[in-house]
Design a protein around this motif. Structure first.
Motif, PDB file in Angstrom:
ATOM      1  N   LEU A 176     -69.656 -10.151  19.824  1.00  0.00           N
ATOM      2  CA  LEU A 176     -69.883  -9.676  18.458  1.00  0.00           C
ATOM      3  C   LEU A 176     -71.095  -8.753  18.402  1.00  0.00           C
ATOM      4  O   LEU A 176     -71.050  -7.665  17.811  1.00  0.00           O
ATOM      5  N   SER A 177     -72.189  -9.174  19.032  1.00  0.00           N
ATOM      6  CA  SER A 177     -73.418  -8.391  18.997  1.00  0.00           C
ATOM      7  C   SER A 177     -73.219  -7.011  19.614  1.00  0.00           C
ATOM      8  O   SER A 177     -73.589  -5.991  19.018  1.00  0.00           O
ATOM      9  N   PHE A 178     -72.614  -6.969  20.805  1.00  0.00           N
ATOM     10  CA  PHE A 178     -72.510  -5.683  21.499  1.00  0.00           C
ATOM     11  C   PHE A 178     -71.438  -4.795  20.882  1.00  0.00           C
ATOM     12  O   PHE A 178     -71.710  -3.652  20.492  1.00  0.00           O
ATOM     13  N   PHE A 179     -70.220  -5.291  20.780  1.00  0.00           N
ATOM     14  CA  PHE A 179     -69.105  -4.430  20.390  1.00  0.00           C
ATOM     15  C   PHE A 179     -69.083  -4.142  18.891  1.00  0.00           C
ATOM     16  O   PHE A 179     -68.774  -3.019  18.482  1.00  0.00           O
ATOM     17  N   HIS A 180     -69.398  -5.118  18.058  1.00  0.00           N
ATOM     18  CA  HIS A 180     -69.292  -4.929  16.616  1.00  0.00           C
ATOM     19  C   HIS A 180     -70.560  -4.347  15.999  1.00  0.00           C
ATOM     20  O   HIS A 180     -70.479  -3.498  15.109  1.00  0.00           O
ATOM     21  N   LEU A 181     -71.727  -4.833  16.437  1.00  0.00           N
ATOM     22  CA  LEU A 181     -72.967  -4.490  15.754  1.00  0.00           C
ATOM     23  C   LEU A 181     -73.753  -3.352  16.409  1.00  0.00           C
ATOM     24  O   LEU A 181     -74.329  -2.522  15.708  1.00  0.00           O
ATOM     25  N   SER A 182     -73.789  -3.306  17.734  1.00  0.00           N
ATOM     26  CA  SER A 182     -74.634  -2.317  18.414  1.00  0.00           C
ATOM     27  C   SER A 182     -73.878  -1.170  19.052  1.00  0.00           C
ATOM     28  O   SER A 182     -74.416  -0.069  19.172  1.00  0.00           O
ATOM     29  N   ALA A 183     -72.631  -1.383  19.485  1.00  0.00           N
ATOM     30  CA  ALA A 183     -71.876  -0.291  20.109  1.00  0.00           C
ATOM     31  C   ALA A 183     -71.717   0.928  19.199  1.00  0.00           C
ATOM     32  O   ALA A 183     -71.704   2.061  19.693  1.00  0.00           O
ATOM     33  N   PRO A 184     -71.593   0.768  17.869  1.00  0.00           N
ATOM     34  CA  PRO A 184     -71.553   1.978  17.039  1.00  0.00           C
ATOM     35  C   PRO A 184     -72.785   2.860  17.203  1.00  0.00           C
ATOM     36  O   PRO A 184     -72.678   4.093  17.149  1.00  0.00           O
ATOM     37  N   ASP A 185     -73.963   2.268  17.406  1.00  0.00           N
ATOM     38  CA  ASP A 185     -75.164   3.064  17.692  1.00  0.00           C
ATOM     39  C   ASP A 185     -75.076   3.697  19.069  1.00  0.00           C
ATOM     40  O   ASP A 185     -75.335   4.889  19.247  1.00  0.00           O
ATOM     41  N   LEU A 186     -74.716   2.887  20.064  1.00  0.00           N
ATOM     42  CA  LEU A 186     -74.799   3.314  21.451  1.00  0.00           C
ATOM     43  C   LEU A 186     -73.713   4.321  21.824  1.00  0.00           C
ATOM     44  O   LEU A 186     -73.948   5.220  22.637  1.00  0.00           O
ATOM     45  N   LEU A 187     -72.526   4.191  21.242  1.00  0.00           N
ATOM     46  CA  LEU A 187     -71.403   5.042  21.637  1.00  0.00           C
ATOM     47  C   LEU A 187     -71.103   6.149  20.635  1.00  0.00           C
ATOM     48  O   LEU A 187     -70.482   7.161  20.996  1.00  0.00           O
ATOM     49  N   LEU A 188     -71.510   5.989  19.380  1.00  0.00           N
ATOM     50  CA  LEU A 188     -71.313   7.053  18.393  1.00  0.00           C
ATOM     51  C   LEU A 188     -72.581   7.868  18.178  1.00  0.00           C
ATOM     52  O   LEU A 188     -72.541   8.910  17.530  1.00  0.00           O
ATOM     53  N   GLY A 189     -73.705   7.392  18.716  1.00  0.00           N
ATOM     54  CA  GLY A 189     -74.954   8.135  18.602  1.00  0.00           C
ATOM     55  C   GLY A 189     -75.791   7.682  17.424  1.00  0.00           C
ATOM     56  O   GLY A 189     -75.266   7.234  16.401  1.00  0.00           O
TER      57      GLY A 189
END
Length: 484
Positions: free
Chosen positions: A107-120
């Motif tokens: 949940l933390s990586f894919f839902h909450l933080s991946a939008p920052d890391l992969l979308l910029g």
């Protein structure tokens, strides 16, 4: 004139909080604070309840990590009874905790933080959320959702439901694992392992794009604390407390978690409901001195667990741990690497689950030890996804609670989170101009810790944000709205 920037609420975290950034007369950041603005009150309203009820009650502390409180509470109950629980019960508890680590970290990586890391992090993108990630990276997003589902299904196989299972009890557990449940878990392992290995490869591939964030997202020396086995291996359910410093040197080891008050002090701040624990032998840090960091600040959670252990004990995770330490040059001091550590821990949990499933004890029907009130003060400890969790109970002769103290993992990261937002703000904030990139990075610095402030809120859907720069007389100098 000095001014203040307010970020309220902080989005894509589990709970309610805000950030205050203070500017001096020249427009430079003088300080920043992370405030937890909600009050739960579990420690007080549990007084007078029978300790037998506490696992089921405290599982309601959080809708994302109920298993963590369930297990810590049950272990405190074991100690009140002074019983040794059956081997099958301990192994089943371990299985559920590993599943909890998987579902929460996913949940933390894919839902909450991946939008920052992969979308910029730059630009004012209304799709910087899980739905935007699904549109841009459908396979990765689907894999993350399925990975979290895998962890939740294991919890449901054991506890009867995915959220708030009233399953672990003082003395053991209520139900065992059925053969068809074990087969179902076995069949899901290859997909889960493939998903996390792909995610690790993807994350390592973007590290070169985030060198500035690695240097500024909570990159300072602190202590790190967590549970290890007697041999120093990675541990998530039992063991002893170890502290290491920012160079990886062990400064305290084989500490009994039941004696936590001897080495952990608890302080409070007037602007937050979150406690501020510290390492007692080094004392409470001087909050006005941001350069002197050799104080009692310590960090817990996945980054700390990888920093304190000798190795994990499974082949794939140990290979990733060696590469992690090569990349971070030994001890990882940047909180940006919490993301990296979570992915490695998901892999470790999958491998440990696969090993556990071969144990015949998992199908045993001897699941509970019985006893009466034999000890009036007891502590239960386990590793929650976010770090070491302590439940301390004092009961009377009838087993009614007289005092409850919960030392939550997020609270133990509180001092480090405050220094993190200050470090990020000093680097990215300059004067009264508010850029989306600055806003996103200050929030993302908090998300790296994955704070769990209450039951899950602001995880999906609308995530409003309103920033204001105020003059000392209250006049609004500048403001910015974000509606998603």
């Amino acid at each position: 004139m000095s001014k203040k920037i307010i970020i309220d609420p902080v989005t894509r975290i589990e709970g309610h909080a805000k950030i205050s950034i203070y500017l001096d007369d020249t427009g430079q950041v003088s300080d920043a604070r992370f405030h937890v603005t909600e009050f739960r009150g579990f420690e007080k309203f549990c007084e007078g309840r029978p300790f037998w009820e506490m696992p089921g009650i405290t599982a309601r502390v959080c809708g994302i990590c109920p298993v963590s409180h369930l297990l810590a509470s049950a272990k405190a109950g074991d100690n009140i009874l002074t019983v040794k629980i059956p081997p099958a019960a301990e192994k089943l508890r371990r299985l559920m905790n590993l599943a909890q680590i998987i579902q929460s970290h996913a949940l933390s990586f894919f839902h909450l933080s991946a939008p920052d890391l992969l979308l910029g992090m730059d630009g004012d993108r209304p799709d910087r959320n899980i739905f935007g990630l699904i549109a841009a990276e459908p396979e990765l997003a689907r894999g993350g959702i399925r990975l979290r589902q895998f962890g939740q299904e294991i919890i449901a196989q054991l506890g009867g439901q995915k959220i708030h299972p009233s399953w672990a009890v003082p003395g053991g557990v209520r139900d065992g694992l059925r053969p068809e449940g074990r087969t179902h878990i076995y069949n899901r392992i290859p997909e889960a392992r493939s998903t996390i290995l792909d995610a690790l490869g993807r994350f390592k591939g973007i590290l070169t794009d985030y060198q500035q964030e690695i240097q500024t997202f909570g990159n300072f020396p602190t202590l790190f604390m967590g549970l290890v086995t007697s041999a120093g291996l990675w541990e998530h359910y039992d063991g002893h407390i170890r502290f290491v410093d920012s160079g990886g040197n062990i400064i305290a080891d084989q500490l009994d978690p039941r004696d936590y008050q001897q080495f952990i002090g608890e302080a409070v701040q007037p602007d937050s409901y979150l406690k501020s624990p510290y390492y007692r032998p080094l004392g409470y840090p001087d909050q006005s001195d941001h350069c002197r960091l050799s104080s009692g600040i310590y960090r817990v959670g996945p980054l700390a667990r990888l920093n304190i252990c000798s190795h994990i004990g499974t082949p794939l995770a140990d290979a990733e741990l060696r590469e992690f330490r090569d990349r971070t040059k030994g001890t990882a001091n940047s909180s940006f690497f919490y993301h990296y550590a979570r992915l490695i821990e998901i892999l470790a949990a999958i491998e440990h689950i696969e090993k556990l499933l071969d144990d015949p004890d998992l199908l045993s029907t001897r699941l509970r030890a019985h006893g009466g009130v034999n000890q009036l003060t007891a502590v239960g400890v386990s590793e929650a996804p976010r770090g070491t969790l302590f439940h301390e109970y004092q009961v009377d002769e009838n087993g009614l609670l007289q005092r409850v103290n919960l030392l939550i993992a997020t609270g133990q990261n509180n001092l480090a989170m405050n220094r993190t937002v200050a470090q990020i703000a000093r680097h990215f904030v300059n004067g009264e101009e508010i850029s989306p990139g600055m806003l996103n990075r200050v929030e993302a610095g908090i998300r790296a810790f994955d704070p769990c402030l209450s039951c899950s809120t602001h995880a999906v859907g609308q995530m409003p944000l309103h920033l204001q720069i105020l003059a000392p007389d209250g006049t609004i100098v500048n403001e910015l709205w974000r509606t998603q």
